[in-house]
Design a protein around this motif. Structure first.
Motif, short mmCIF file in Angstrom:
data_model
loop_
_atom_site.label_atom_id
_atom_site.label_comp_id
_atom_site.label_asym_id
_atom_site.label_seq_id
_atom_site.Cartn_x
_atom_site.Cartn_y
_atom_site.Cartn_z
N THR A 11 1.42 -3.64 -4.44
CA THR A 11 1.04 -2.49 -3.61
C THR A 11 0.97 -2.88 -2.14
OG1 THR A 11 -0.13 -1.44 -5.42
CG2 THR A 11 -0.77 -0.78 -3.20
N GLU A 12 0.36 -4.01 -1.84
CA GLU A 12 0.23 -4.44 -0.45
C GLU A 12 1.56 -4.90 0.14
OE1 GLU A 12 -2.28 -3.77 1.47
OE2 GLU A 12 -3.43 -2.97 -0.21
N ALA A 13 2.45 -5.46 -0.69
CA ALA A 13 3.79 -5.81 -0.21
C ALA A 13 4.56 -4.54 0.16
CB ALA A 13 4.54 -6.61 -1.27
N LEU A 14 4.46 -3.51 -0.68
CA LEU A 14 5.09 -2.23 -0.35
C LEU A 14 4.52 -1.68 0.96
CD1 LEU A 14 5.13 -0.53 -3.86
CD2 LEU A 14 7.15 -1.10 -2.49
N ARG A 15 3.21 -1.73 1.09
CA ARG A 15 2.55 -1.23 2.30
C ARG A 15 3.02 -2.00 3.53
NH1 ARG A 15 -1.72 1.84 2.45
NH2 ARG A 15 -2.34 1.34 0.33
N ALA A 16 3.17 -3.32 3.40
CA ALA A 16 3.64 -4.15 4.52
C ALA A 16 5.07 -3.77 4.92
CB ALA A 16 3.57 -5.63 4.15
N CYS A 17 5.84 -3.24 3.98
CA CYS A 17 7.20 -2.78 4.26
C CYS A 17 7.21 -1.35 4.82
CB CYS A 17 8.04 -2.79 2.99
SG CYS A 17 8.40 -4.39 2.32
N GLY A 18 6.06 -0.71 4.86
CA GLY A 18 6.00 0.67 5.32
C GLY A 18 6.20 1.69 4.22
N VAL A 19 6.06 1.26 2.97
CA VAL A 19 6.20 2.17 1.83
C VAL A 19 4.80 2.40 1.25
CG1 VAL A 19 7.22 2.50 -0.46
CG2 VAL A 19 8.52 1.30 1.32
N HIS A 20 4.33 3.64 1.35
CA HIS A 20 2.99 3.99 0.90
C HIS A 20 3.08 4.94 -0.29
CE1 HIS A 20 1.29 2.26 4.61
NE2 HIS A 20 2.40 2.71 5.15
N HIS A 21 2.30 4.66 -1.31
CA HIS A 21 2.32 5.50 -2.51
C HIS A 21 2.02 6.96 -2.17
CE1 HIS A 21 2.91 2.27 -5.36
NE2 HIS A 21 1.90 1.60 -4.83
N SER A 22 1.08 7.20 -1.28
CA SER A 22 0.72 8.58 -0.93
C SER A 22 1.91 9.31 -0.29
CB SER A 22 -0.49 8.61 -0.01
OG SER A 22 -0.24 7.87 1.17
N GLU A 23 2.70 8.60 0.51
CA GLU A 23 3.87 9.23 1.13
C GLU A 23 4.96 9.50 0.10
OE1 GLU A 23 4.95 6.71 4.41
OE2 GLU A 23 3.08 7.14 5.46
N LEU A 24 5.12 8.61 -0.86
CA LEU A 24 6.10 8.87 -1.93
C LEU A 24 5.70 10.11 -2.73
CD1 LEU A 24 6.72 5.24 -3.26
CD2 LEU A 24 8.30 6.65 -1.91
N LEU A 25 4.43 10.27 -2.98
CA LEU A 25 3.95 11.43 -3.72
C LEU A 25 4.05 12.72 -2.91
CD1 LEU A 25 0.83 9.87 -5.46
CD2 LEU A 25 2.93 10.68 -6.58
N ALA A 26 4.08 12.61 -1.58
CA ALA A 26 4.15 13.79 -0.72
C ALA A 26 5.58 14.23 -0.42
CB ALA A 26 3.41 13.50 0.58
N ARG A 27 6.59 13.52 -0.92
CA ARG A 27 7.98 13.91 -0.68
C ARG A 27 8.30 15.24 -1.35
NH1 ARG A 27 12.26 9.50 0.11
NH2 ARG A 27 11.09 7.92 1.24
N GLU A 28 9.42 15.83 -0.91
CA GLU A 28 9.87 17.08 -1.54
C GLU A 28 9.99 16.91 -3.05
OE1 GLU A 28 13.78 19.89 -1.42
OE2 GLU A 28 13.08 19.05 0.48
N GLU A 29 10.59 15.81 -3.47
CA GLU A 29 10.55 15.44 -4.89
C GLU A 29 9.61 14.24 -4.98
OE1 GLU A 29 13.25 14.14 -8.72
OE2 GLU A 29 14.04 13.73 -6.73
N PRO A 30 8.37 14.45 -5.43
CA PRO A 30 7.40 13.35 -5.49
C PRO A 30 7.91 12.20 -6.37
CG PRO A 30 6.32 15.46 -5.83
CD PRO A 30 7.80 15.72 -5.89
N LEU A 31 7.68 10.99 -5.90
CA LEU A 31 8.12 9.79 -6.60
C LEU A 31 6.95 8.83 -6.79
CD1 LEU A 31 11.42 9.06 -4.63
CD2 LEU A 31 11.21 10.15 -6.89
N ALA A 32 7.07 8.00 -7.82
CA ALA A 32 6.08 6.97 -8.10
C ALA A 32 6.80 5.78 -8.73
CB ALA A 32 5.00 7.50 -9.03
N PHE A 33 6.14 4.64 -8.75
CA PHE A 33 6.68 3.45 -9.41
C PHE A 33 5.90 3.19 -10.68
CE2 PHE A 33 7.64 2.40 -4.88
CZ PHE A 33 9.02 2.43 -4.99
N ALA A 34 6.60 2.74 -11.69
CA ALA A 34 5.96 2.34 -12.95
C ALA A 34 6.56 1.01 -13.38
CB ALA A 34 6.20 3.39 -14.03
N VAL A 35 5.70 0.09 -13.80
CA VAL A 35 6.19 -1.19 -14.31
C VAL A 35 6.87 -0.94 -15.64
CG1 VAL A 35 5.50 -3.46 -15.17
CG2 VAL A 35 4.46 -2.54 -13.10
N ARG A 36 8.11 -1.38 -15.73
CA ARG A 36 8.90 -1.22 -16.95
C ARG A 36 8.85 -2.48 -17.81
NH1 ARG A 36 13.79 -2.44 -18.74
NH2 ARG A 36 14.82 -1.01 -20.16
#
Length: 135
Positions: free
Chosen positions: A38-63
């Motif tokens: 999560t913090e590595a994504l944040r350091a890249c400028g990728v925030h879970h809240s912003e992914l969820l706020a997209r026109e098509e909300p997105l999330a990550f799941a460990v496969r």
């Protein structure tokens, strides 16, 4: 992210992370790896809240996650979770993670995460997101 494309997150071991003997319970490492991702994504400028706020909300799941525990951590240890983005293709991203105490490698994981719509169906990783992983 630093020059070697590894994100480093310090983690202190608390009583709640351990068993009765003061040794970190194996499932606690999964939380540490999650925080590192999560913090590595944040350091890249990728925030879970912003992914969820997209026109098509997105999330990550460990496969899939392959883990190896090498040396136990103990109460009061100061650890470092190291996270590196390895690949991103289609809906999947691959990350390598390690947990260190000083110069001792304690645990490692190879993680495959999928980008998903909230319906649970896989979605291609957006290019604007992927470009941040390797810059």
């Amino acid at each position: 992210m630093n020059s070697d494309n590894v994100y480093r997150l310090p983690i202190r071991i608390y009583y709640e992370d351990t068993d009765f003997s003061g040794v970190v319970y194996h499932a606690a490492y999964l939380k540490f790896f999650e925080r590192g991702r999560t913090e590595a994504l944040r350091a890249c400028g990728v925030h879970h809240s912003e992914l969820l706020a997209r026109e098509e909300p997105l999330a990550f799941a460990v496969r899939k996650m392959t883990t190896e525990w090498l040396v136990p951590a103990k109460i009061d240890d100061l650890l470092e979770v190291r996270t590196r983005f390895v690949a991103a293709k289609g809906a999947r991203m691959i990350l390598d993670q390690e947990i260190w105490r000083d110069e001792v490698l304690l645990a490692r994981a190879e993680v495959e995460a999928a980008c998903m719509a909230l319906s649970g169906r896989p979605r291609r990783l957006p290019e604007d997101v992927v470009s941040r992983f390797f810059s």
